[in-house]
Motif scaffolding. Structure first.
Motif, short mmCIF file in Angstrom:
data_model
loop_
_atom_site.label_atom_id
_atom_site.label_comp_id
_atom_site.label_asym_id
_atom_site.label_seq_id
_atom_site.Cartn_x
_atom_site.Cartn_y
_atom_site.Cartn_z
N ALA A 126 -48.26 -9.96 -43.79
CA ALA A 126 -46.99 -9.25 -43.98
C ALA A 126 -46.75 -8.97 -45.46
O ALA A 126 -46.33 -7.87 -45.83
N ASP A 127 -47.06 -9.94 -46.29
CA ASP A 127 -46.87 -9.78 -47.73
C ASP A 127 -47.65 -8.59 -48.27
O ASP A 127 -47.13 -7.76 -49.01
N ASN A 128 -48.91 -8.55 -47.88
CA ASN A 128 -49.77 -7.49 -48.40
C ASN A 128 -49.33 -6.12 -47.89
O ASN A 128 -49.26 -5.15 -48.65
N VAL A 129 -48.99 -6.07 -46.59
CA VAL A 129 -48.57 -4.78 -46.01
C VAL A 129 -47.33 -4.27 -46.74
O VAL A 129 -47.26 -3.10 -47.15
N LEU A 130 -46.36 -5.16 -46.95
CA LEU A 130 -45.13 -4.76 -47.63
C LEU A 130 -45.43 -4.31 -49.06
O LEU A 130 -44.88 -3.32 -49.54
N GLN A 136 -36.47 -2.49 -58.56
CA GLN A 136 -36.75 -3.92 -58.48
C GLN A 136 -35.98 -4.67 -57.41
O GLN A 136 -36.40 -5.73 -56.96
N ASP A 137 -34.83 -4.15 -56.99
CA ASP A 137 -34.01 -4.90 -56.03
C ASP A 137 -34.45 -4.69 -54.59
O ASP A 137 -35.27 -3.83 -54.28
N SER A 138 -33.84 -5.51 -53.73
CA SER A 138 -34.05 -5.33 -52.30
C SER A 138 -32.69 -5.28 -51.61
O SER A 138 -31.71 -5.84 -52.10
N VAL A 139 -32.62 -4.57 -50.51
CA VAL A 139 -31.41 -4.57 -49.69
C VAL A 139 -31.81 -5.10 -48.32
O VAL A 139 -32.72 -4.55 -47.69
N MET A 140 -31.17 -6.19 -47.92
CA MET A 140 -31.49 -6.85 -46.65
C MET A 140 -33.01 -7.11 -46.54
O MET A 140 -33.64 -6.84 -45.52
N GLY A 141 -33.55 -7.58 -47.62
CA GLY A 141 -34.95 -7.97 -47.61
C GLY A 141 -35.94 -6.83 -47.76
O GLY A 141 -37.14 -7.04 -47.83
N ILE A 142 -35.42 -5.59 -47.78
CA ILE A 142 -36.33 -4.47 -47.93
C ILE A 142 -36.24 -3.93 -49.36
O ILE A 142 -35.15 -3.62 -49.84
N PRO A 143 -37.38 -3.82 -50.04
CA PRO A 143 -37.35 -3.31 -51.41
C PRO A 143 -36.73 -1.91 -51.47
O PRO A 143 -36.99 -1.08 -50.59
N VAL A 144 -35.93 -1.68 -52.50
CA VAL A 144 -35.22 -0.41 -52.62
C VAL A 144 -36.17 0.80 -52.64
O VAL A 144 -35.89 1.82 -52.00
N PRO A 145 -37.32 0.74 -53.36
CA PRO A 145 -38.23 1.90 -53.34
C PRO A 145 -38.62 2.30 -51.91
O PRO A 145 -38.69 3.49 -51.59
N PHE A 150 -37.77 5.86 -50.13
CA PHE A 150 -38.85 6.63 -49.50
C PHE A 150 -38.51 6.94 -48.04
O PHE A 150 -38.61 8.08 -47.58
N ALA A 151 -38.04 5.91 -47.33
CA ALA A 151 -37.75 6.08 -45.90
C ALA A 151 -36.60 7.06 -45.69
O ALA A 151 -36.68 7.96 -44.84
N LEU A 152 -35.53 6.88 -46.48
CA LEU A 152 -34.37 7.76 -46.31
C LEU A 152 -34.72 9.21 -46.64
O LEU A 152 -34.38 10.14 -45.90
N LEU A 153 -35.43 9.38 -47.75
CA LEU A 153 -35.80 10.72 -48.17
C LEU A 153 -36.75 11.36 -47.14
O LEU A 153 -36.65 12.55 -46.81
#
Lengths: 323, 501
Positions: A39-43, A159-168, A172-175
């Motif tokens: 999971a670490d690597n995939v993320l 650098q931050d995360s929201v609910m455990g998901i990195p902001v980048p 990417f997902a929203l865009l």
């Protein structure tokens, strides 16, 4: 047994060859190196693909409209330098606004040249690659840019995360969702496919080719600015060459996803798949202990392979003297 | 009868493509020193037959026999080696190269170390050009030549080999009268040297002037051959279309409405000059003329693709200004363009998306395209125009020519136009679909639409039109009311021989 004729096999390769190769690649790597699918690597792969991914979304618009954008790498360097420089001078909010405005202006310029003046996009954006690089160096005086206050909230985007998901990844997902809907569901998106598929027929249907192409470049530059924001926020400092060479990686991802360089075909969802494929391939090679620089060679091989399989699938032959 | 041995013989050639029997048992023989006309409507199989002769297609059945020897040709070079030479209608020259390089393209004479022997090249080429009596030399760049002279280069190319059969495909389409005479001289030279000439043309006048025999194809089937002196235009036409032509059209049985479109003294650069005409709603007006007469350019001007240089366009009595296709569409002028695949359709798109393309901004639900409404439009026109397709998801590139054309027509009908312009409505479409499209155009007029049909096919324009505007070289030469048109006076009007009315 499934039996395929040679022609069918080639058509299948053309359509699904890349995906098949990718699945085999993933299986081999997963078996060889258990860490690969942790999971670490995939993320971490997705996270590091976000910058390429965001730019690939914009380039998908340009490619579907039947054009190319090779200027995005140096445009991203430009936007990064601008936002980092202005951050300390006028504060993060205005800096971000200024960065987006200036980058969109560059996109508009390219859109004008390619869309309204009908200049060849390869030449225009190749020239812009160099011109924007010069602009960046002139602006920075060749120096690297740093943010002095390393605790600025500006670091949120990279650098931050929201609910455990990195902001980048979130960006990417929203865009991707937003642009995916625009391309597949709106009249504007439909026009892009028409213009890229057959520009003359689009004109004969009352569609403005110039306007459509113009807006594709505008979207592309918006994505570049967004990618630049993530990049700047992640490092809080940057070199003038941070985006160098990214145009080819982005193009590789877009083609890998199945967009046709001839225009008229490609989707945001497929581009996302292409981005992830590229990310995992590069990551796999690193895990295998290959030098980082090998990936440049691999990227090129992937582009060639993808383009070849694409046309081979279309003409039903691996090689043909015609076209 | 004591006939010489044919230089070329075709026996029962059959060629099928998926869904089409393009050639269905075609036989043909060409004698040395003979000029043999090959005639047939578009789609009759002429071009497929030529591709078989050129080695581009291999026949499924039957034999090609050259000088009494059966041959198999796997490509244009093998055909050329056998002495079968083509003069194509579409030029295939390298524009940036000299005439000589084009004439000997692929077989330039060389001297030591593979260097081109320019001296020999120019000498040999000039010798051929001298025979053709052209006004340019071997060193001229092809791009500096007129289209007619480029055609001459094609012909020169054919004369480089010991030709046994020379096939001319519509060679006079872009030639002036003087140039035609040179061409006909070349043909009689070939004849005198016992070369067999196959001459493909739609122009009756030329056929009867220079050919010895006429063979006719219809729907891929060989209809027979006749000596040119034993037949006339009517006889050939009858062979080509399989029935006697009904040249008189019945009066429209519906009331014509008021004038929908009026054009006054319209000019656009050199393309056309001082053109005036009217189209009433409920009326089909045909535009007939040779390629280059300016008909398509008029359509492009009405549709906002080309600027007018003077004159007025009136729609329902009001002067309008059309600056772009969008303008034209909004005012209710629609154009079904002549090049279906290049201008009419986005081939990689599905049927539905193609059909709704001009109105995609208008059929929306919120910011999105209303796909349900699109499918409803597709269904409506699929049923009313009888478009045969497995469904709206089908890529339009997979449909037959006739069904593709119906998609383009549907695309514009769904815009509810006031004026529908149709340029070459049945080009490259099989005979069955042709008459369907003709009926459709008549039906649309009877429902009150003003229709302009541009066509290069005389039977078509005579069949569908209430009135015919004849054009020659950018000018209207005559407007025929229903009933006064005959094949003769129409041919005269478009070839510039009749006096300007």
């Amino acid at each position: 047994m499934l039996r395929l004729s040679k022609d069918e096999a080639i058509r299948f390769l053309g359509k699904q060859g890349i995906l098949a190769a990718f699945v085999i690649f993933m299986l081999v790597f997963a078996l060889a190196e258990a860490k690969f699918i942790s999971a670490d690597n995939v993320l971490s792969v997705i996270r590091s693909s976000a910058i390429i991914g965001v730019m690939a979304l914009g380039v998908t618009f340009v490619v579907v409209s039947g054009n190319l954008d090779l200027s995005i790498g140096s445009m991203m360097s430009f936007s990064t330098i601008v936002v980092l420089d202005l951050h300390d001078k006028i504060g993060p909010v205005l800096a971000i606004l200024a960065m987006f405005s200036l980058t969109l202006l560059l996109g508009a310029l390219i859109g004008f040249l390619v869309g309204y003046l009908r200049l060849n996009s390869l030449i225009v954006t190749l020239g812009m690659l160099s011109a924007i690089h010069g602009l960046t160096l002139t602006y920075s005086g060749g120096k690297n840019m740093d943010i002095s206050d390393k605790s600025s909230w500006f670091s949120f985007f990279g650098q931050d995360s929201v609910m455990g998901i990195p902001v980048p990844i979130l960006i990417f997902a929203l865009l991707a969702a937003l642009l995916g809907i625009i391309l597949s569901k709106t009249p504007f998106g439909r026009k892009i496919y028409a213009v890229g598929g057959n520009g003359t027929a689009a004109t004969f249907s009352g569609i403005s080719r110039s306007k459509t192409v113009f807006f594709c470049y505008l979207i592309s530059s918006f994505c570049v600015a967004t990618a630049g924001l993530i990049q700047a926020s992640r490092s809080l400092g940057s070199q003038n060459t941070v985006g160098q060479g990214l145009e080819l990686e982005v193009l590789a991802a877009v083609i890998l996803g199945g967009a046709s360089l001839l225009g008229g075909a490609g989707t945001i969802a497929k581009t996302v798949v292409g981005v992830l494929m590229l990310g995992f391939i590069q990551n796999g090679l690193l895990l295998m202990g290959l030098q980082f620089y090998v990936q440049f060679v691999v990227t090129w091989v992937i582009i060639i392979l993808a383009v070849w399989l694409d046309i081979a699938g279309k003409r039903g032959k691996l090689w043909s003297p015609l076209a | 009868m004591n006939t010489p041995t044919p230089v070329l013989r075709l026996e029962n050639i059959v060629k099928t493509f998926p869904g089409v029997r393009a050639l269905d048992g075609v036989s043909l023989s060409v004698l040395p020193g003979e000029v043999h006309a090959l005639m047939g409507e578009n789609g009759a199989g002429k071009s497929t037959l030529m591709k078989v002769l050129g080695g581009i297609h291999q026949p499924d059945e039957g034999q090609v026999i050259v000088n009494e020897r059966p041959v198999v040709m796997n490509g244009p070079l093998e055909a050329k080696a056998l002495g079968i030479v083509f003069i194509h209608q579409e030029l295939s020259l390298a524009e940036e190269l000299s005439v000589a390089e084009n004439v000997y393209l692929g077989e330039l004479p060389t001297k030591g170390f593979g260097r081109v022997d320019w001296h020999e090249l120019y000498q040999k080429t000039d010798a051929i050009l001298a025979k053709l009596k052209v006004g340019f030399d071997a060193k001229t760049l092809v791009k500096d030549l007129s289209i007619a002279n480029q055609q001459m280069v094609e012909i020169a190319r054919a004369l480089t080999v010991e030709a046994k059969v020379v096939i001319f495909d519509e060679p006079t389409a872009s030639l002036t009268d003087a140039e035609k005479r040179v061409l006909f001289d070349v043909i009689s030279d070939l004849q005198a040297n016992d070369v067999g000439v196959v001459y493909i043309s739609h122009r009756m006048e030329e056929i009867f002037k220079i050919t010895d025999r006429i063979s006719v194809l219809r729907d891929g089937q060989y209809q027979g051959s006749v000596a040119t002196k034993d037949t006339d235009e009517e006889g050939v036409t009858q062979m080509m279309i399989g029935r006697k032509l009904d040249l008189t059209r019945k009066e429209s049985n519906h009331e014509l409405g008021k004038i929908a479109l009026e054009v006054r003294n319209l000019s656009s650069g050199k393309a056309f000059n001082d053109v005036s005409f009217q189209v009433r709603s409920g009326e089909v007006v045909g535009f007939y003329g040779l390629v280059g007469a300016g008909r398509t350019e008029i359509a492009e001007t009405l549709f906002g693709l080309r600027n007018k240089s003077s004159g007025e366009i009136l729609l329902n009595g009001e002067v309008i200004d059309v600056k772009s296709p969008r303008d034209a569409i909004e005012k209710g002028i629609s154009l079904v363009p002549e090049d279906r695949k290049g201008q009419g359709l986005v081939l990689g798109m599905n049927c539905r998306d193609n059909m709704t393309l001009p109105q995609v901004d208008d059929i929306t639900a919120g910011p999105f395209v209303a796909e349900g409404a699109e499918i409803a439009i597709f269904d409506q026109y699929r049923d009313s125009l009888d478009i045969r397709t497995p469904g709206w998801k089908q890529d339009v590139g997979n449909l037959s020519g006739g069904n593709q054309q119906k998609i383009v027509i549907a695309k514009w009908l769904s815009m509810k136009p006031n004026v529908l312009i149709v340029d070459e409505p049945t080009r490259g479409i099989d005979v069955g679909s042709k008459s369907e499209i003709h009926k459709l155009l008549r039906k649309l007029a009877s429902k009150g639409l003003a229709v302009i049909v541009i066509s290069s096919e005389m039977p078509e324009v005579m069949h569908v039109s209430d009135r015919i505007v004849a054009m020659y070289s950018g000018r209207v030469t005559r407007t025929f009311e229903c009933g006064e048109v005959t094949e003769d006076n129409l041919v005269q009007a478009i070839s510039g021989v009749s006096k300007l009315a």
